[in-house]
Scaffold this active site. Structure first.
Site, PDB file in Angstrom:
ATOM      1  N   GLU A  50     -55.768  36.310  18.954  1.00 20.57           N
ATOM      2  CA  GLU A  50     -54.984  35.162  19.444  1.00 20.57           C
ATOM      3  C   GLU A  50     -55.805  33.890  19.499  1.00 20.57           C
ATOM      4  OE1 GLU A  50     -53.059  32.426  22.386  1.00 20.57           O
ATOM      5  OE2 GLU A  50     -55.062  33.306  22.416  1.00 20.57           O
ATOM      6  N   ASP A  97     -58.677  39.695  22.625  1.00 25.99           N
ATOM      7  CA  ASP A  97     -59.842  38.900  22.217  1.00 25.99           C
ATOM      8  C   ASP A  97     -60.057  37.774  23.217  1.00 25.99           C
ATOM      9  OD1 ASP A  97     -57.359  37.797  21.202  1.00 25.99           O
ATOM     10  OD2 ASP A  97     -58.559  36.346  20.078  1.00 25.99           O
TER      11      ASP A  97
END
Length: 460
Positions: free
Chosen positions: A148, A85
């Site tokens: 994250e 991400d």
């Protein structure tokens, strides 16, 4: 067998692999069935799953939260933690942020440094070892998460919900070289006060705990302040960052300007909210509740970034000073809320910091602890840190650099024996989370050599 020479044969594939990963926008979105963090992160995770299968690894996707890409035998596991991400792209890019454009010897795109680029590089370092047939005594397992940047719910699912085992030792290529052996504790609190006679006052500043607010807006009735013009003239002549004011509909409309910075380094910015409150304390304030709040702010925070007036200006030799950032400020209908982010020295317990704040404020405000992430500390003389330091020094020739402590947080906190290791070299510009994020192609050679050697030394 020279692994460092062998790994360079994959450089062209690495560049293409990074470009392909970048071309998938993977900012967290609203959850969809089977896609806990939205379509983008799921697509990005599956890009790596497919690449891992193509390269000959054993691959498992855990419900689009996280995935494993592994090879080798043995009871013990070397973990390599990365994330697919990215943070929002922002504006004003030189090249489209999800294009993977190559220009000026660089790959441009959101995620080239944080963390898709390093993950692809590590994957091809693993491929080199897989194809070499070299004997390793530990499995090598890349663990990729999809969340994250927005709370690491992916790793909580992976380790806590489905209870995948902790690796024996691990690193994450999601910081800078040489080795991040310590990450400060992170505490986020909301300090709240309630006033009944504040009147029609509104203050809004900042948009994130971990960023110094660049702008703060305030509206207040004309009859609540005095000496405004004179005070502004003096303030703006004495300070680099200005406060603007206009009269409109019987109110003062203030705009306080500051300088943004990462919340772990608030001293590199200039807090527009703190500056506004400091200014207001220099002029006539007729509203007693507002005056009380301004005195409160001046007494306990002011322009400080080390928490001294709260009694929490702790320090240790390994990780330096505590930092305090007032990231968001809101005053509406007499409700005051300060969103505060603190990064705490690794040898000071987070509970000590929290209790000290509560004792210092002594019921003068409500303190809500919103998150409390303990520090990471792996001794410099440990096998993990010393091995990675030796690899870094041998490949780069940099024998002066020492392991570092940071205020930021990485996936290393999610494992029981892990550190952050790269992937930012000292010669690279750090434009993570910024526009025009890019990776210099000529640096890929060094990164491939570092990671193939590191994986071998830790897993042999």
């Amino acid at each position: 067998m020279n692994l460092q020479e062998k790994v360079l044969a994959h450089k062209e594939d690495v560049v293409k692999g990074i470009q392909g990963a970048i071309q998938i926008p993977s900012v967290m979105e609203e959850a969809k069935p089977g896609m806990p963090f939205g379509e983008g992160p799921a697509k990005a995770l599956n890009y790596f799953v497919d690449l891992g299968k193509k390269l000959g690894f054993k691959v498992i996707n855990y419900d689009n939260y996280a995935a494993e890409i592994e090879f080798g035998e043995g009871e013990e596991v070397l973990g390599i933690l990365g994330h697919v991400d990215v943070v929002p792209e922002g504006e004003d890019w030189q090249y489209p942020p999800y294009s993977g454009t190559i220009a000026d010897g660089k790959i441009f795109g959101r995620g080239t440094l944080d963390d898709k680029g390093p993950a692809v590089i590590c994957l091809y370092a693993m491929k080199t070892l897989l194809d070499s047939g070299v004997k390793l005594n530990r499995k090598v397992r890349m663990i990729l998460g999809a969340n994250e940047e927005s709370g690491s719910k992916c790793m909580k699912y992976y380790f806590n919900t489905i209870k995948r085992p902790q690796p024996t030792l691990a690193f994450t290529p999601d910081s800078s070289f040489p080795v991040t052996f310590a990450e400060k504790g992170i505490i986020r609190i909301a300090v709240k006060k309630r006033y009944s006679q504040m009147g029609d006052l509104s203050v809004k500043g900042g948009n994130a705990f971990n960023s110094v607010p660049e702008k703060t807006h305030m509206t207040i009735a004309l009859d609540q302040l005095g000496n405004v013009e004179e005070g502004l003239k003096k303030y703006n002549s004495d300070n680099e960052y200005k406060i603007e004011c206009e009269l409109k509909n019987g109110k003062y409309h203030f705009l306080s300007l500051g300088k943004a910075a990462h919340g772990s380094r608030p001293y590199k910015g200039y807090n527009s909210a703190s500056a506004l409150f400091t200014f207001l304390n220099t002029i006539e304030v007729k509203n007693s509740d507002l005056k009380d709040f301004l005195n409160f702010y001046a007494k306990y925070i002011g322009m400080e970034t080390d928490g001294k007036s709260l009694g929490i200006n702790f320090h240790d030799e390994d990780s330096g000073n505590l930092t305090l950032n007032v990231g968001k400020v809101s005053i509406e209908n007499g409700n005051v809320e300060l969103s505060i982010d603190m990064r705490c020295p690794v040898t000071i317990s987070n509970d000590k910091v929290i209790n000290t704040i509560k004792n210092t404020l002594n019921n003068n405000a409500e303190v809500d602890v919103l998150s409390n992430s303990k520090a990471l500390y792996v001794p410099k003389d440990s096998f993990l840190v010393s091995t990675l330091m030796n690899v870094y020094r041998n490949v780069t020739g940099d024998i002066k650099s020492e392991p570092v402590a940071i205020g930021g947080g990485t996936y290393a906190r999610q494992v029981t024996n892990g550190v952050a290791f790269g992937a930012l070299l000292a010669s690279q510009e750090d434009n993570m989370h910024q526009r025009n994020e890019c990776l210099e192609i000529d640096k890929i050679d060094t990164l491939l050599k570092i990671y193939v050697q590191a994986i071998y030394e830790l897993a042999k």
